[in-house]
Design an enzyme around this catalytic site. Structure first.
Site, PDB file in Angstrom:
ATOM      1  N   HIS A   1      -8.011  -0.786   5.859  1.00 19.46           N
ATOM      2  CA  HIS A   1      -8.316  -2.065   6.495  1.00 19.46           C
ATOM      3  C   HIS A   1      -8.960  -2.990   5.463  1.00 19.46           C
ATOM      4  O   HIS A   1      -9.860  -2.571   4.733  1.00 19.46           O
ATOM      5  CB  HIS A   1      -9.260  -1.841   7.680  1.00 19.46           C
ATOM      6  CG  HIS A   1      -9.587  -3.111   8.384  1.00 19.46           C
ATOM      7  ND1 HIS A   1      -8.643  -3.827   9.093  1.00 19.46           N
ATOM      8  CD2 HIS A   1     -10.741  -3.843   8.442  1.00 19.46           C
ATOM      9  CE1 HIS A   1      -9.200  -4.931   9.572  1.00 19.46           C
ATOM     10  NE2 HIS A   1     -10.466  -4.959   9.186  1.00 19.46           N
TER      11      HIS A   1
ATOM     12  N   GLU B   1      -9.392   3.693  18.609  1.00 16.06           N
ATOM     13  CA  GLU B   1      -9.698   2.261  18.542  1.00 16.06           C
ATOM     14  C   GLU B   1      -9.124   1.676  17.249  1.00 16.06           C
ATOM     15  O   GLU B   1      -9.037   2.382  16.244  1.00 16.06           O
ATOM     16  CB  GLU B   1     -11.213   2.051  18.521  1.00 16.06           C
ATOM     17  CG  GLU B   1     -11.842   1.799  19.859  1.00 16.06           C
ATOM     18  CD  GLU B   1     -11.114   0.755  20.683  1.00 16.06           C
ATOM     19  OE1 GLU B   1     -10.786  -0.321  20.149  1.00 16.06           O
ATOM     20  OE2 GLU B   1     -10.855   1.048  21.866  1.00 16.06           O
TER      21      GLU B   1
ATOM     22  N   MET C   1       0.402  -2.454  11.851  1.00 18.81           N
ATOM     23  CA  MET C   1      -0.395  -3.396  12.622  1.00 18.81           C
ATOM     24  C   MET C   1      -0.463  -3.040  14.113  1.00 18.81           C
ATOM     25  O   MET C   1      -0.753  -3.894  14.943  1.00 18.81           O
ATOM     26  CB  MET C   1       0.144  -4.825  12.438  1.00 18.81           C
ATOM     27  CG  MET C   1       0.210  -5.258  10.983  1.00 18.81           C
ATOM     28  SD  MET C   1      -1.361  -5.089  10.103  1.00 18.81           S
ATOM     29  CE  MET C   1      -2.196  -6.564  10.693  1.00 18.81           C
ATOM     30  N   ARG C   2      -0.175  -1.802  14.453  1.00 15.83           N
ATOM     31  CA  ARG C   2      -0.226  -1.374  15.842  1.00 15.83           C
ATOM     32  C   ARG C   2      -1.236  -0.247  15.992  1.00 15.83           C
ATOM     33  O   ARG C   2      -1.595   0.429  15.031  1.00 15.83           O
ATOM     34  CB  ARG C   2       1.157  -0.883  16.296  1.00 15.83           C
ATOM     35  CG  ARG C   2       2.252  -1.922  16.161  1.00 15.83           C
ATOM     36  CD  ARG C   2       1.888  -3.192  16.913  1.00 15.83           C
ATOM     37  NE  ARG C   2       1.447  -2.930  18.262  1.00 15.83           N
ATOM     38  CZ  ARG C   2       2.243  -2.834  19.314  1.00 15.83           C
ATOM     39  NH1 ARG C   2       3.528  -3.014  19.192  1.00 15.83           N
ATOM     40  NH2 ARG C   2       1.750  -2.585  20.512  1.00 15.83           N
TER      41      ARG C   2
ATOM     42  N   ASN D   1       0.832  -1.206   0.000  1.00 11.83           N
ATOM     43  CA  ASN D   1       0.000   0.000   0.000  1.00 11.83           C
ATOM     44  C   ASN D   1       0.867   1.257   0.000  1.00 11.83           C
ATOM     45  O   ASN D   1       0.551   2.244  -0.671  1.00 11.83           O
ATOM     46  CB  ASN D   1      -0.947   0.005   1.195  1.00 11.83           C
ATOM     47  CG  ASN D   1      -2.174  -0.836   0.924  1.00 11.83           C
ATOM     48  OD1 ASN D   1      -2.978  -0.498   0.062  1.00 11.83           O
ATOM     49  ND2 ASN D   1      -2.317  -1.946   1.628  1.00 11.83           N
TER      50      ASN D   1
ATOM     51  N   GLN E   1      -7.697  -3.945  -4.827  1.00 17.74           N
ATOM     52  CA  GLN E   1      -8.576  -2.772  -4.665  1.00 17.74           C
ATOM     53  C   GLN E   1      -8.002  -1.785  -3.647  1.00 17.74           C
ATOM     54  O   GLN E   1      -8.177  -0.573  -3.784  1.00 17.74           O
ATOM     55  CB  GLN E   1      -9.989  -3.207  -4.256  1.00 17.74           C
ATOM     56  CG  GLN E   1     -10.659  -4.135  -5.260  1.00 17.74           C
ATOM     57  CD  GLN E   1     -10.632  -3.585  -6.680  1.00 17.74           C
ATOM     58  OE1 GLN E   1     -10.859  -2.390  -6.907  1.00 17.74           O
ATOM     59  NE2 GLN E   1     -10.359  -4.452  -7.654  1.00 17.74           N
ATOM     60  N   GLU E   2      -7.299  -2.310  -2.627  1.00 24.09           N
ATOM     61  CA  GLU E   2      -6.658  -1.406  -1.656  1.00 24.09           C
ATOM     62  C   GLU E   2      -5.733  -0.440  -2.392  1.00 24.09           C
ATOM     63  O   GLU E   2      -5.663   0.752  -2.081  1.00 24.09           O
ATOM     64  CB  GLU E   2      -5.855  -2.212  -0.624  1.00 24.09           C
ATOM     65  CG  GLU E   2      -6.711  -3.048   0.308  1.00 24.09           C
ATOM     66  CD  GLU E   2      -5.880  -3.791   1.348  1.00 24.09           C
ATOM     67  OE1 GLU E   2      -4.996  -3.187   1.970  1.00 24.09           O
ATOM     68  OE2 GLU E   2      -6.126  -5.005   1.552  1.00 24.09           O
TER      69      GLU E   2
ATOM     70  N   ASP F   1      -9.078   0.185  13.768  1.00 21.35           N
ATOM     71  CA  ASP F   1      -9.957   0.073  12.606  1.00 21.35           C
ATOM     72  C   ASP F   1     -11.319   0.748  12.816  1.00 21.35           C
ATOM     73  O   ASP F   1     -12.366   0.197  12.469  1.00 21.35           O
ATOM     74  CB  ASP F   1     -10.154  -1.415  12.230  1.00 21.35           C
ATOM     75  CG  ASP F   1      -8.819  -2.092  11.990  1.00 21.35           C
ATOM     76  OD1 ASP F   1      -7.919  -1.447  11.427  1.00 21.35           O
ATOM     77  OD2 ASP F   1      -8.671  -3.261  12.388  1.00 21.35           O
TER      78      ASP F   1
END
Ligand code: GRF
Length: 226
Positions: free
Chosen positions: A114, A148, A95-96, A17, A178-179, A150
């Site tokens: 996401h 929070e 991922m954090r 990405n 698609q991302e 996502d």
């Protein structure tokens, strides 16, 4: 010419990405430049990608959530983003949790991608959870991040139908494709100053096309960049 929007990226993984955003900036589909990549792991493939494009890289160890180390990392993130004069933060496979210091300094200026149609299936395994639950349509979401995982106002989503025999990897591959379309578009809308958030809803002005539809995939709002 006005200075270009300066992007600070966060990543933990392979960085495809991030690559899509770098490519968009380099070929002028996105009016911005990535000025720094902050990774929490030295092994992150994203680090190599950034270095290949002459983008500064910084590694910040984050530690467990909400520990002293985590809060120290948040402070360091805020300082780094200021040092590099960052305007927009993009979490690209990071991922954090992003710290409250960064979120306060960059209110509605932190984006995340996401691989699920939020608010369904937040967490580290969006694609796997969707397959397990037998959904018929999965997808991906770009949103402004909040404290929070996502969660936060949604900017753009791509809906990807499941096909017979789909597993996490097959579906995940189609979602990832698609991302790489929706994230650059969301960043370009931001760079163009077209995004506002009101009552938790993101508005794009002037409006984008209602949707883009291709091979069963629906992207909403539709793409208006090349
Ligand atoms: C992507 O599905 C991303 O949304 C998720 O991790 C996958 C790999 O991302 N969080 P990348 O190649 O590191 O951008």
């Amino acid at each position: 010419m006005a200075d270009k929007l300066r992007i600070g990226a966060f990543a933990s993984g392979g960085g495809s990405n991030l690559q899509a955003i770098i490519d968009g900036c380099e070929d002028a589909r996105i009016d911005a430049e990535v000025v720094v990549l902050i990774a929490n792991k030295a092994s992150a493939g994203a680090m190599e990608r950034a270095a290949r494009h002459g983008i500064a890289t910084e590694r910040v160890r984050v530690g467990k959530d909400l520990t002293d180390e985590f809060f120290a990392a948040d402070e360091q993130h805020v300082k780094l983003l200021a040092d590099y004069c960052v305007d927009l933060v993009v979490m690209a496979g990071y991922m954090r949790r992003i710290g409250i210091g960064v979120l306060n300094a960059y209110h509605h200026r932190v984006m995340n991608i996401h691989p699920a149609l939020l608010p369904s299936f937040p967490g580290a395994h969006g694609q796997r959870d969707a397959v397990k639950k037998g959904v018929k349509v999965a997808g991906c979401t770009v949103h402004f991040a909040d404290e929070e995982f996502d969660r936060g106002p949604i900017i753009i989503q791509a809906a990807v139908p499941l096909v017979a025999g789909d597993d996490e990897d097959a579906l995940g591959g189609r979602i990832l494709k698609q991302e790489h379309r929706v994230y650059p578009q969301a960043v370009q809308w931001f760079a163009q100053g077209r995004l506002t958030v009101e009552d938790y809803k993101v508005r794009i002005e002037p409006a984008a096309p209602a949707f883009t539809s291709e091979d069963g995939v629906i992207i909403s709002p539709g793409l208006d960049m090349a």
